[in-house]
Design a protein around this motif. Sequence first.
Motif, PDB file in Angstrom:
ATOM      1  N   ALA A 271      14.422  11.795 -10.255  1.00  0.00           N
ATOM      2  CA  ALA A 271      13.190  11.061  -9.961  1.00  0.00           C
ATOM      3  C   ALA A 271      12.888  10.072 -11.074  1.00  0.00           C
ATOM      4  CB  ALA A 271      12.027  12.030  -9.796  1.00  0.00           C
ATOM      5  N   ILE A 272      12.467   8.869 -10.670  1.00  0.00           N
ATOM      6  CA  ILE A 272      11.983   7.881 -11.637  1.00  0.00           C
ATOM      7  C   ILE A 272      10.660   7.333 -11.115  1.00  0.00           C
ATOM      8  CG2 ILE A 272      14.293   7.258 -12.429  1.00  0.00           C
ATOM      9  CD1 ILE A 272      14.107   4.763 -10.700  1.00  0.00           C
ATOM     10  N   ASP A 273       9.917   6.684 -11.995  1.00  0.00           N
ATOM     11  CA  ASP A 273       8.643   6.044 -11.611  1.00  0.00           C
ATOM     12  C   ASP A 273       7.723   7.022 -10.881  1.00  0.00           C
ATOM     13  OD1 ASP A 273       9.666   3.702 -12.659  1.00  0.00           O
ATOM     14  OD2 ASP A 273      10.473   3.048 -10.748  1.00  0.00           O
ATOM     15  N   GLU A 274       7.514   8.182 -11.446  1.00  0.00           N
ATOM     16  CA  GLU A 274       6.686   9.188 -10.779  1.00  0.00           C
ATOM     17  C   GLU A 274       5.203   8.914 -10.994  1.00  0.00           C
ATOM     18  OE1 GLU A 274       6.319  14.045 -10.386  1.00  0.00           O
ATOM     19  OE2 GLU A 274       7.546  13.162 -11.968  1.00  0.00           O
ATOM     20  N   SER A 275       4.419   9.031  -9.924  1.00  0.00           N
ATOM     21  CA  SER A 275       2.959   8.917  -9.986  1.00  0.00           C
ATOM     22  C   SER A 275       2.357  10.190  -9.405  1.00  0.00           C
ATOM     23  CB  SER A 275       2.463   7.704  -9.195  1.00  0.00           C
ATOM     24  OG  SER A 275       2.921   6.491  -9.780  1.00  0.00           O
ATOM     25  N   LYS A 276       1.371  10.749 -10.115  1.00  0.00           N
ATOM     26  CA  LYS A 276       0.781  12.008  -9.680  1.00  0.00           C
ATOM     27  C   LYS A 276      -0.667  11.818  -9.236  1.00  0.00           C
ATOM     28  CE  LYS A 276       3.705  14.907 -12.637  1.00  0.00           C
ATOM     29  NZ  LYS A 276       3.731  15.963 -13.682  1.00  0.00           N
ATOM     30  N   ASP A 277      -1.044  12.590  -8.188  1.00  0.00           N
ATOM     31  CA  ASP A 277      -2.414  12.612  -7.686  1.00  0.00           C
ATOM     32  C   ASP A 277      -2.909  11.206  -7.333  1.00  0.00           C
ATOM     33  OD1 ASP A 277      -4.637  14.090  -6.890  1.00  0.00           O
ATOM     34  OD2 ASP A 277      -5.668  13.741  -8.788  1.00  0.00           O
ATOM     35  N   VAL A 278      -2.149  10.519  -6.496  1.00  0.00           N
ATOM     36  CA  VAL A 278      -2.489   9.149  -6.110  1.00  0.00           C
ATOM     37  C   VAL A 278      -2.606   9.059  -4.588  1.00  0.00           C
ATOM     38  CG1 VAL A 278      -1.381   8.136  -8.132  1.00  0.00           C
ATOM     39  CG2 VAL A 278      -0.041   8.505  -6.049  1.00  0.00           C
ATOM     40  N   PHE A 279      -3.197   7.960  -4.104  1.00  0.00           N
ATOM     41  CA  PHE A 279      -3.302   7.721  -2.665  1.00  0.00           C
ATOM     42  C   PHE A 279      -1.996   7.139  -2.145  1.00  0.00           C
ATOM     43  CE2 PHE A 279      -7.925   7.561  -3.674  1.00  0.00           C
ATOM     44  CZ  PHE A 279      -8.319   8.576  -2.823  1.00  0.00           C
ATOM     45  N   MET A 280      -1.585   7.617  -0.980  1.00  0.00           N
ATOM     46  CA  MET A 280      -0.336   7.165  -0.372  1.00  0.00           C
ATOM     47  C   MET A 280      -0.555   6.876   1.098  1.00  0.00           C
ATOM     48  SD  MET A 280       2.371   9.932  -1.910  1.00  0.00           S
ATOM     49  CE  MET A 280       1.433  11.324  -1.272  1.00  0.00           C
ATOM     50  N   LEU A 281       0.260   5.963   1.617  1.00  0.00           N
ATOM     51  CA  LEU A 281       0.298   5.665   3.047  1.00  0.00           C
ATOM     52  C   LEU A 281       1.757   5.628   3.489  1.00  0.00           C
ATOM     53  CD1 LEU A 281      -2.300   2.771   3.437  1.00  0.00           C
ATOM     54  CD2 LEU A 281      -2.480   5.061   4.440  1.00  0.00           C
ATOM     55  N   PRO A 282       1.999   5.881   4.796  1.00  0.00           N
ATOM     56  CA  PRO A 282       3.360   5.661   5.298  1.00  0.00           C
ATOM     57  C   PRO A 282       3.773   4.224   5.012  1.00  0.00           C
ATOM     58  CG  PRO A 282       2.047   6.826   6.916  1.00  0.00           C
ATOM     59  CD  PRO A 282       1.094   6.399   5.838  1.00  0.00           C
ATOM     60  N   ILE A 283       4.988   4.037   4.582  1.00  0.00           N
ATOM     61  CA  ILE A 283       5.409   2.708   4.132  1.00  0.00           C
ATOM     62  C   ILE A 283       5.323   1.674   5.250  1.00  0.00           C
ATOM     63  CG2 ILE A 283       7.877   3.019   4.589  1.00  0.00           C
ATOM     64  CD1 ILE A 283       8.302   1.611   1.812  1.00  0.00           C
ATOM     65  N   ASP A 284       5.481   2.092   6.520  1.00  0.00           N
ATOM     66  CA  ASP A 284       5.411   1.149   7.646  1.00  0.00           C
ATOM     67  C   ASP A 284       4.004   0.631   7.887  1.00  0.00           C
ATOM     68  OD1 ASP A 284       8.106   1.388   8.066  1.00  0.00           O
ATOM     69  OD2 ASP A 284       7.922   2.922   9.612  1.00  0.00           O
ATOM     70  N   ALA A 285       2.994   1.320   7.338  1.00  0.00           N
ATOM     71  CA  ALA A 285       1.608   0.879   7.537  1.00  0.00           C
ATOM     72  C   ALA A 285       1.276  -0.335   6.683  1.00  0.00           C
ATOM     73  CB  ALA A 285       0.647   2.024   7.218  1.00  0.00           C
ATOM     74  N   VAL A 286       2.067  -0.555   5.636  1.00  0.00           N
ATOM     75  CA  VAL A 286       1.804  -1.656   4.703  1.00  0.00           C
ATOM     76  C   VAL A 286       2.682  -2.845   5.073  1.00  0.00           C
ATOM     77  CG1 VAL A 286       1.778  -2.365   2.290  1.00  0.00           C
ATOM     78  CG2 VAL A 286       1.222  -0.006   2.903  1.00  0.00           C
ATOM     79  N   ILE A 287       2.038  -3.988   5.251  1.00  0.00           N
ATOM     80  CA  ILE A 287       2.744  -5.210   5.638  1.00  0.00           C
ATOM     81  C   ILE A 287       2.863  -6.120   4.417  1.00  0.00           C
ATOM     82  CG2 ILE A 287       2.683  -7.222   7.172  1.00  0.00           C
ATOM     83  CD1 ILE A 287       0.857  -5.524   9.015  1.00  0.00           C
ATOM     84  N   GLN A 288       4.018  -6.727   4.264  1.00  0.00           N
ATOM     85  CA  GLN A 288       4.234  -7.655   3.152  1.00  0.00           C
ATOM     86  C   GLN A 288       4.488  -9.045   3.688  1.00  0.00           C
ATOM     87  OE1 GLN A 288       7.620  -6.802   0.654  1.00  0.00           O
ATOM     88  NE2 GLN A 288       7.120  -8.402  -0.836  1.00  0.00           N
ATOM     89  N   GLU A 289       3.732  -9.999   3.148  1.00  0.00           N
ATOM     90  CA  GLU A 289       3.963 -11.408   3.443  1.00  0.00           C
ATOM     91  C   GLU A 289       4.005 -12.146   2.117  1.00  0.00           C
ATOM     92  OE1 GLU A 289       1.138 -12.986   6.167  1.00  0.00           O
ATOM     93  OE2 GLU A 289       1.911 -11.848   7.888  1.00  0.00           O
ATOM     94  N   GLY A 290       5.188 -12.600   1.737  1.00  0.00           N
ATOM     95  CA  GLY A 290       5.342 -13.214   0.424  1.00  0.00           C
ATOM     96  C   GLY A 290       5.117 -12.186  -0.665  1.00  0.00           C
ATOM     97  N   THR A 291       4.174 -12.460  -1.544  1.00  0.00           N
ATOM     98  CA  THR A 291       3.849 -11.525  -2.630  1.00  0.00           C
ATOM     99  C   THR A 291       2.645 -10.649  -2.284  1.00  0.00           C
ATOM    100  OG1 THR A 291       2.480 -13.202  -3.715  1.00  0.00           O
ATOM    101  CG2 THR A 291       4.800 -13.077  -4.390  1.00  0.00           C
ATOM    102  N   GLU A 292       2.066 -10.867  -1.086  1.00  0.00           N
ATOM    103  CA  GLU A 292       0.874 -10.108  -0.700  1.00  0.00           C
ATOM    104  C   GLU A 292       1.252  -8.874   0.112  1.00  0.00           C
ATOM    105  OE1 GLU A 292      -3.335 -10.545   1.792  1.00  0.00           O
ATOM    106  OE2 GLU A 292      -1.601 -11.807   2.283  1.00  0.00           O
ATOM    107  N   TYR A 293       0.583  -7.758  -0.211  1.00  0.00           N
ATOM    108  CA  TYR A 293       0.689  -6.543   0.588  1.00  0.00           C
ATOM    109  C   TYR A 293      -0.683  -6.289   1.214  1.00  0.00           C
ATOM    110  CZ  TYR A 293       5.066  -5.546  -1.864  1.00  0.00           C
ATOM    111  OH  TYR A 293       6.339  -5.610  -2.368  1.00  0.00           O
ATOM    112  N   PHE A 294      -0.700  -5.935   2.504  1.00  0.00           N
ATOM    113  CA  PHE A 294      -1.995  -5.690   3.141  1.00  0.00           C
ATOM    114  C   PHE A 294      -1.855  -4.652   4.246  1.00  0.00           C
ATOM    115  CE2 PHE A 294      -0.065  -9.198   5.419  1.00  0.00           C
ATOM    116  CZ  PHE A 294      -0.279  -8.894   6.755  1.00  0.00           C
TER     117      PHE A 294
END
Length: 350
Positions: A271-294
């Motif tokens: 494992a690398i770049d581990e984050s603990k006790d954070v908010f997560m969403l399914p990756i398909d729920a996040v849309i990327q357009e250019g440098t923006e994520y929404f």
Amino acid sequence: MKINRTISGAIALTIIVASLTACGGNNQETIVAEQEKSIPVVVSKAMKGNIYQDVVISGQLKAENEISIIPKIAGVADVLSLNVALGDYVEKGDLLFTLDNGTLGSSIKDSLLAYETAKNNFDRIKKLYEEGAVSRQQYEQAQLSVSDTQIKALQNQMSDSYVKAPISGIVSALNIEKNGLAVSGQPSAVITDISVLQIEADITEKLINKVFVGKNVQLMIPVISDDMLDAKVSLVNPVPNSLTNLYKMKIQVVNYNDLLKPGMIAQIYFAIDESKDVFMLPIDAVIQEGTEYFVYIVEEGKAVHKTVKVDVDNGEYIEIVSGIKEDDDVIVSGQEFVKDMSSVRIIRGE
């Protein structure tokens, strides 16, 4: 005339009822039409937990401790006895084979006799020296002649003819046979300890600062099973290979059940770049357009565009650093069909 008034009243009532019915039908049709225009979506709230990125690399199992048995002889020697066979397990100190010591036995006897003679002579000179009958020079010469160095050297050579296992392990190579010859400088046998194995692997410059000695990793040996084994990083070379520009890493794994064998291919998960006790969403729920994520959230039947800041993703979930609240209904299915302020209807919440 009374009949005519009655008929006229009935006609008027029928017209009123028909008008009301028509109005009610129009309202229903409007509601249905609006529902048909709204886009069905599935929503979910951001969940909290730990997320990390898994890196998978491959490597080959090797013995961590392997020793070649090279007899301490000059030239060649006859193999008088051979007590092991290829594949045998031996304990440290076990006698592997015996070599002919040639004339060492008689040489030791001659040296012992010479030593005893010199010692007796020294004892006699010492007594005379104490009585003043001999000079100090004679005393010192007699003292120098008394030495067991040669005897010890010969005895060491004698013990070298009895070759013992330096470690516990498997006889993984055997290059001699009984009544054959052992040759100076050439391995007569190889002892391999498979109780602890290691894996060598190469990593890139992107990973070199994220891997350290003592880091826990997991292994899967596909030829054995899909079960994960615990292991640790035992070495990280901070200097890259001059040809490949890759960094050498070693993983150590204890062979508890002896199922692991040198040569088997292992998949290494860490494992690398581990984050603990954070908010997560399914990756398909996040849309990327250019440098923006929404993402889109649902508010009062409308899809609302929300720019989010993201961090770690593991291919299935992605960390949401900011941009939404914990109780927001985030569209996780159907988001590709909506725009900001599109009418939506929730068909399922996760």
